[in-house]
Design a protein around this motif. Structure first.
Motif, PDB file in Angstrom:
ATOM      1  N   ALA A   1     -18.536  52.468   7.751  1.00 41.09           N
ATOM      2  CA  ALA A   1     -17.981  53.457   6.828  1.00 41.09           C
ATOM      3  C   ALA A   1     -17.090  52.736   5.825  1.00 41.09           C
ATOM      4  O   ALA A   1     -16.484  51.712   6.148  1.00 41.09           O
ATOM      5  N   TYR A   2     -17.040  53.289   4.635  1.00 41.35           N
ATOM      6  CA  TYR A   2     -16.401  52.609   3.505  1.00 41.35           C
ATOM      7  C   TYR A   2     -16.059  53.695   2.503  1.00 41.35           C
ATOM      8  O   TYR A   2     -16.951  54.326   1.934  1.00 41.35           O
ATOM      9  N   ASN A   3     -14.786  54.002   2.351  1.00 40.05           N
ATOM     10  CA  ASN A   3     -14.419  55.183   1.551  1.00 40.05           C
ATOM     11  C   ASN A   3     -14.320  54.851   0.050  1.00 40.05           C
ATOM     12  O   ASN A   3     -14.362  53.678  -0.336  1.00 40.05           O
ATOM     13  N   PRO A   4     -14.213  55.862  -0.797  1.00 41.99           N
ATOM     14  CA  PRO A   4     -14.164  55.619  -2.253  1.00 41.99           C
ATOM     15  C   PRO A   4     -13.010  54.702  -2.670  1.00 41.99           C
ATOM     16  O   PRO A   4     -13.139  53.924  -3.613  1.00 41.99           O
ATOM     17  N   ALA A   5     -11.876  54.781  -1.952  1.00 41.20           N
ATOM     18  CA  ALA A   5     -10.752  53.914  -2.315  1.00 41.20           C
ATOM     19  C   ALA A   5     -11.130  52.451  -2.079  1.00 41.20           C
ATOM     20  O   ALA A   5     -10.779  51.574  -2.866  1.00 41.20           O
ATOM     21  N   ALA A   6     -11.881  52.201  -0.995  1.00 42.71           N
ATOM     22  CA  ALA A   6     -12.342  50.830  -0.721  1.00 42.71           C
ATOM     23  C   ALA A   6     -13.273  50.383  -1.838  1.00 42.71           C
ATOM     24  O   ALA A   6     -13.243  49.226  -2.275  1.00 42.71           O
ATOM     25  N   GLN A   7     -14.077  51.314  -2.320  1.00 43.78           N
ATOM     26  CA  GLN A   7     -14.991  50.998  -3.425  1.00 43.78           C
ATOM     27  C   GLN A   7     -14.200  50.606  -4.671  1.00 43.78           C
ATOM     28  O   GLN A   7     -14.540  49.639  -5.347  1.00 43.78           O
TER      29      GLN A   7
ATOM     30  N   LEU B   1     -11.235  49.329  -4.664  1.00 48.68           N
ATOM     31  CA  LEU B   1     -10.568  48.046  -4.408  1.00 48.68           C
ATOM     32  C   LEU B   1     -11.515  46.874  -4.609  1.00 48.68           C
ATOM     33  O   LEU B   1     -11.161  45.874  -5.225  1.00 48.68           O
ATOM     34  N   PHE B   2     -12.725  46.996  -4.036  1.00 49.38           N
ATOM     35  CA  PHE B   2     -13.613  45.835  -3.970  1.00 49.38           C
ATOM     36  C   PHE B   2     -14.698  45.839  -5.046  1.00 49.38           C
ATOM     37  O   PHE B   2     -15.300  44.806  -5.296  1.00 49.38           O
ATOM     38  N   GLY B   3     -14.972  46.997  -5.637  1.00 48.47           N
ATOM     39  CA  GLY B   3     -15.991  47.063  -6.676  1.00 48.47           C
ATOM     40  C   GLY B   3     -17.399  47.286  -6.151  1.00 48.47           C
ATOM     41  O   GLY B   3     -18.290  47.628  -6.904  1.00 48.47           O
ATOM     42  N   TYR B   4     -17.607  47.080  -4.845  1.00 49.41           N
ATOM     43  CA  TYR B   4     -18.931  47.346  -4.277  1.00 49.41           C
ATOM     44  C   TYR B   4     -19.074  48.847  -4.009  1.00 49.41           C
ATOM     45  O   TYR B   4     -18.080  49.507  -3.667  1.00 49.41           O
TER      46      TYR B   4
ATOM     47  N   ASN C   1     -16.158  42.195  -5.804  1.00 54.04           N
ATOM     48  CA  ASN C   1     -17.559  41.830  -6.044  1.00 54.04           C
ATOM     49  C   ASN C   1     -17.706  40.846  -7.209  1.00 54.04           C
ATOM     50  O   ASN C   1     -18.708  40.169  -7.323  1.00 54.04           O
ATOM     51  N   ASP C   2     -16.668  40.730  -8.060  1.00 52.05           N
ATOM     52  CA  ASP C   2     -16.755  39.746  -9.139  1.00 52.05           C
ATOM     53  C   ASP C   2     -16.183  38.393  -8.705  1.00 52.05           C
ATOM     54  O   ASP C   2     -16.039  37.484  -9.521  1.00 52.05           O
ATOM     55  N   GLY C   3     -15.851  38.272  -7.415  1.00 54.37           N
ATOM     56  CA  GLY C   3     -15.372  36.991  -6.903  1.00 54.37           C
ATOM     57  C   GLY C   3     -13.861  36.824  -6.982  1.00 54.37           C
ATOM     58  O   GLY C   3     -13.303  35.926  -6.372  1.00 54.37           O
ATOM     59  N   SER C   4     -13.186  37.704  -7.743  1.00 55.71           N
ATOM     60  CA  SER C   4     -11.731  37.576  -7.850  1.00 55.71           C
ATOM     61  C   SER C   4     -11.086  38.039  -6.544  1.00 55.71           C
ATOM     62  O   SER C   4     -11.687  38.785  -5.774  1.00 55.71           O
ATOM     63  N   THR C   5      -9.875  37.576  -6.299  1.00 58.76           N
ATOM     64  CA  THR C   5      -9.200  37.927  -5.059  1.00 58.76           C
ATOM     65  C   THR C   5      -7.937  38.721  -5.362  1.00 58.76           C
ATOM     66  O   THR C   5      -7.439  38.681  -6.480  1.00 58.76           O
ATOM     67  N   PHE C   6      -7.452  39.443  -4.356  1.00 58.39           N
ATOM     68  CA  PHE C   6      -6.235  40.237  -4.545  1.00 58.39           C
ATOM     69  C   PHE C   6      -5.529  40.384  -3.206  1.00 58.39           C
ATOM     70  O   PHE C   6      -6.155  40.336  -2.161  1.00 58.39           O
ATOM     71  N   PRO C   7      -4.192  40.560  -3.256  1.00 62.29           N
ATOM     72  CA  PRO C   7      -3.440  40.693  -2.012  1.00 62.29           C
ATOM     73  C   PRO C   7      -3.514  42.118  -1.487  1.00 62.29           C
ATOM     74  O   PRO C   7      -3.490  43.061  -2.280  1.00 62.29           O
ATOM     75  N   LEU C   8      -3.605  42.268  -0.181  1.00 62.51           N
ATOM     76  CA  LEU C   8      -3.615  43.605   0.382  1.00 62.51           C
ATOM     77  C   LEU C   8      -2.971  43.580   1.752  1.00 62.51           C
ATOM     78  O   LEU C   8      -2.906  42.544   2.407  1.00 62.51           O
ATOM     79  N   HIS C   9      -2.469  44.753   2.156  1.00 64.12           N
ATOM     80  CA  HIS C   9      -1.956  44.887   3.510  1.00 64.12           C
ATOM     81  C   HIS C   9      -3.031  45.551   4.338  1.00 64.12           C
ATOM     82  O   HIS C   9      -3.559  46.587   3.958  1.00 64.12           O
ATOM     83  N   LEU C  10      -3.367  44.903   5.456  1.00 63.20           N
ATOM     84  CA  LEU C  10      -4.447  45.407   6.310  1.00 63.20           C
ATOM     85  C   LEU C  10      -3.873  45.799   7.654  1.00 63.20           C
ATOM     86  O   LEU C  10      -3.174  45.006   8.302  1.00 63.20           O
ATOM     87  N   SER C  11      -4.137  47.056   8.080  1.00 62.58           N
ATOM     88  CA  SER C  11      -3.801  47.417   9.454  1.00 62.58           C
ATOM     89  C   SER C  11      -5.097  47.844  10.122  1.00 62.58           C
ATOM     90  O   SER C  11      -5.939  48.505   9.511  1.00 62.58           O
ATOM     91  N   VAL C  12      -5.271  47.412  11.363  1.00 60.02           N
ATOM     92  CA  VAL C  12      -6.534  47.665  12.054  1.00 60.02           C
ATOM     93  C   VAL C  12      -6.269  48.444  13.328  1.00 60.02           C
ATOM     94  O   VAL C  12      -5.372  48.099  14.103  1.00 60.02           O
ATOM     95  N   GLY C  13      -7.025  49.506  13.518  1.00 60.68           N
ATOM     96  CA  GLY C  13      -6.949  50.275  14.758  1.00 60.68           C
ATOM     97  C   GLY C  13      -8.288  50.212  15.457  1.00 60.68           C
ATOM     98  O   GLY C  13      -9.323  49.990  14.824  1.00 60.68           O
TER      99      GLY C  13
END
Lengths: 123, 483
Positions: B165-171, B173-176, B225-237
Motif C-alpha cells: 500500500a502506498y498513499n497519495p502523500a507518499a506519491q 513525496l517520491f513522485g512514483y 523518482n528523479d533520483g534526488s534525495t530528501f530528508p524524512l522522518h520514518l516511523s515503522v509499526g
C-alpha cells in the motif's frame, strides 16, 4: 622638506609607538610641534598644560579608554582644539558617533602619511 | 401395516421436531403461494405466529417490489420451469409483521406431496452479518479516507519488503504513482547505502526480533523518482493482517525543517564570523597602520630611484593589499545596513562600468548596458560594490577580453538586472560552491566577491541567481524588490 604655513602644536594619542613615531616624524618634518601620549590619562594631562594643543590626533581604542567618552571629555575641556579621530574600527557607527561629538574628521587605519600631511596643511 | 404406520408416525415426529427446533426459518407454500407450514424459526424471524399466516399468500413476508412480483415469479416458474431461485438460493429482503425489513438468505427446494407441488423455503437471517459487513465497510471507508487524505506518506510492506500500500502523500513525496511501486521492493525509495542494506535489515529483524527502527522512528533519506534525495522522518509499526506480518511506515517530509535549520545554522555562523572579523580586523589593521606609517616615513629618507626605495614602495603596496583583504572580509562578514535611497539602476550600472574601464588590465572588455526600470529603494554604494564584483568576475572569466551585456528590466514588478558574459561558463561541479565564502578558482582572489554580492543583495531583500546557458557564458541575475 615643506615648511608649514603655520606651526601647529599637535598631540598624538595612540598606544602604538610606531604610529606615534611615524606621525611625529611626518608632521615634525613639516615644521609642526608634536607631543605624544600613549593613553587617555596622559592625553588629558597634556591637554590641561598651557598652552594646549591646536590639534589632537586621537585613537579610538586606548588601554584606559574604549569608547567615544574621551573625545567628549576633550571637546568639553578644550572646545577650540580640533580633534581628528583615528580608528581601525572603520564602522559607520563609530564614524557617525565621532562626528556627532565634534570630531572634525575620522581617519581609517591604516592611512597614508602623505594624506595626513595634506589634511594638517589644510588648517 | 400397523407397524409401518407407527414407523411412519415416528418418522414424521422426528422430522417435525427437526423442523421445529431449526434455528433457520422454514416456510412451505403451495403452487399458488399459500403458506402451508411456518416453523418456530420463521415465527421468530417474522413475528407472526403460524396460525396467523397459514393459508395466506407468502408475499406478506416480502417488502416491495417482491411483494407485488412474487405471484408472477411463481406462475412464470410453473409455466416455463426456468429456475431463478429454486435449487439455488440468494440474498433477499424479508418483511416482519411490524413492517420492518431485514436481510435474509433464502434457498428454495421443490417437492411433490400427494401429487401436489410444494415449495420449501429455508430462511437464514443475515441481519448480523450484513450489519457486520456494513460496519466493516464503513470502518474501511473511514480508514481509507484517513490514509488517502493523510499529509504524511504511508507505505505498507510485507516481510519480503514488497510494497502493498502506498498513499497519495507518499506519491507526492517520491513522485512514483501507486501502480509503479506496488509489488516492488521498498528499497527503490532509498538511496545507497540503505538501498542495498534494507533487505538485510528486514531479514535480520525477522530472524532476531531485534528492533532497530520498528516501534521507534528516525531521520532517514528518501530517494525520489528523479533520483534526488530528501530528508524524512520514518516511523515503522508492525501489524498482522490475515496471519501475515506487515510493516507500516509513516513518512514525514523534513525538507523544509532541514532547510530552515540549515538557514539558521548559516545565519548563526555568519553572525559569529561577523564578530570574529570585527575583532580580527581591528587587531590586524592597527599594526598594519603602524608598519605602514613607519615604512612610509623611512621610505621618504631613502634616495629616490634606488632599489631600496622601490622595495619600500612594494612593501607599502603589499600592506595595502592586506588591508584590502581585511576590508573585503569585513564587508562580507559584517555588511553595513543598507541606507536606502531612490536609485535609478541603469545609470548606476553605467557609472560602475566606467569605473571598471579605468582598469588598464580590463580595457579590452566591452560593457553594454541596455534597458531601464523605474527607480528602486536601495543603497547605491552597496549596489555599486555588487555590480563591480559581478562585472569583474565576468571580465576575469573572459580573460580580460570580450563583451559583458547588462540588461535592466522590470519583471513581475521587480527590477531585474542580468549580467551576461560570453566566457566559458561555470562547470557544473563548481556551480554549487560559487556562493561559498573563500571558494575561488582564481589564482589571486579572496573568494568573497560572489558571497558578498549575495549578502548585500539579500540585505536588500533581493535575490541573486547564476545561470549557465547551454550556448556558453554565464548570466548572473540580480532581482530587487520594487518600492
Amino acid at each position: 622638506m615643506n615648511t608649514a604655513a603655520r606651526c601647529l602644536r599637535v598631540l598624538v594619542v595612540d598606544d602604538e609607538p610606531l604610529i606615534r613615531w611615524s606621525i611625529a616624524e611626518t608632521l615634525g618634518a613639516a615644521g609642526h610641534q608634536v607631543a605624544e601620549a600613549e593613553d587617555a590619562a596622559s592625553a588629558l594631562r597634556a591637554i590641561k598644560d598651557e598652552p594646549g594643543p591646536d590639534l589632537v590626533l586621537l585613537d579610538f581604542r586606548l588601554p584606559d579608554s574604549n569608547d567615544l567618552g574621551l573625545l567628549a571629555t576633550i571637546r568639553e575641556m578644550a572646545p577650540d582644539t580640533t580633534v581628528i579621530m583615528m580608528t581601525a574600527f572603520g564602522t559607520p557607527d563609530v564614524t557617525a558617533g565621532a562626528l556627532k561629538l565634534g570630531a572634525s574628521r575620522v581617519l581609517n587605519k591604516p592611512f597614508n602619511m602623505h594624506d595626513l600631511q595634506d589634511i594638517v596643511r589644510a588648517f | 401395516m400397523a407397524e409401518k404406520d407407527s414407523t411412519a408416525a415416528s418418522d414424521a415426529a422426528r422430522w417435525r421436531s427437526i423442523v421445529d427446533s431449526a434455528v433457520d426459518g422454514i416456510v412451505v407454500i403451495d403452487e399458488r403461494g399459500q403458506i402451508e407450514a411456518f416453523n418456530p424459526g420463521a415465527e421468530r424471524l417474522f413475528g407472526y405466529s403460524e396460525a396467523e399466516v397459514l393459508g395466506r399468500n407468502v408475499n406478506i413476508l416480502m417488502p416491495s417490489p417482491y411483494h407485488e412480483e412474487h405471484d408472477g415469479y411463481l406462475s412464470r416458474y410453473l409455466e416455463t420451469a426456468a429456475k431463478k431461485i429454486i435449487g439455488i438460493g440468494r440474498e433477499v429482503a424479508g418483511k416482519r409483521k411490524d413492517g420492518t425489513t431485514f436481510p435474509l438468505h433464502l434457498s428454495v427446494g421443490e417437492m411433490v406431496v400427494a401429487g401436489e407441488r410444494k415449495f420449501t423455503g429455508m430462511l437464514h437471517d443475515l441481519t448480523d452479518r450484513v450489519n457486520l459487513e456494513e460496519r466493516l465497510r464503513a470502518s474501511e471507508a473511514r480508514w481509507r479516507a484517513v490514509v488517502e487524505s493523510a499529509v504524511d506518506g504511508i507505505i505498507v510492506i510485507d516481510t519480503r519488503g514488497r510494497i502493498e500500500a502506498y498513499n497519495p502523500a507518499a506519491q507526492r513525496l517520491f513522485g512514483y504513482t501507486e501502480g509503479e511501486v506496488r509489488g516492488q521492493n521498498v528499497r527503490m525509495l532509498m538511496p545507497s547505502p540503505y538501498h542495498d542494506e534494507h533487505d538485510g535489515y528486514l531479514a535480520n529483524y525477522l530472524e532476531t526480533g531485534r528492533q532497530k527502527i520498528i516501534g521507534t522512528g528516525r531521520e532517514v533519506t528518501g530517494k525520489r523518482n528523479d533520483g534526488s534525495t530528501f530528508p524524512l522522518h520514518l516511523s515503522v509499526g508492525e501489524t498482522s493482517l490475515g496471519g501475515e506480518r506487515k510493516f507500516t511506515g509513516i513518512l514525514h517530509d523534513l525538507t523544509s525543517r532541514v532547510a530552515m535549520e540549515e538557514q539558521l545554522r548559516e545565519q548563526a555562523a555568519l553572525a559569529r564570523l561577523g564578530e570574529m572579523a570585527a575583532v580580527l580586523a581591528h587587531e590586524v589593521k592597527n599594526p598594519l597602520a603602524a608598519v605602514r606609517g613607519a615604512i612610509e616615513v623611512i621610505g621618504t629618507r631613502l634616495p629616490p630611484d634606488t632599489r631600496d626605495a622601490a622595495v619600500v614602495k612594494e612593501i607599502v603596496s603589499r600592506i595595502d593589499s592586506l588591508n584590502d583583504l581585511m576590508k573585503d572580509l569585513l564587508l562580507f562578514a559584517r555588511p553595513p545596513r543598507p541606507n536606502p535611497l531612490l536609485v535609478d539602476i541603469s545609470p548606476l550600472v553605467a557609472a560602475t562600468a566606467d569605473l571598471l574601464r579605468e582598469d588598464p588590465a580590463l580595457n579590452a572588455i566591452r560593457i553594454d548596458v541596455e534597458g531601464s526600470a523605474p527607480p528602486v529603494l536601495a543603497d547605491p554604494g552597496l549596489l555599486r560594490i555588487v555590480f563591480l564584483n559581478l562585472m569583474v568576475n565576468g571580465a576575469h572569466a573572459m580573460r580580460g577580453e570580450g563583451r559583458i551585456k547588462v540588461s535592466v528590466e522590470t519583471v513581475d514588478g521587480e527590477c531585474r538586472i542580468a549580467f551576461k558574459d560570453n566566457g566559458p561558463g561555470i562547470p557544473p561541479e563548481i556551480r554549487e560552491k560559487i556562493f561559498t565564502p573563500f571558494f575561488t578558482t582564481k589564482s589571486r582572489g579572496t573568494g568573497l566577491g560572489l558571497p558578498t554580492a549575495k549578502r548585500l543583495i539579500e540585505a536588500h531583500r533581493g535575490t541573486i541567481d547564476v545561470q549557465c546557458p547551454v550556448g556558453g557564458g554565464t548570466t548572473v541575475i540580480v532581482q530587487l524588490p520594487a518600492n
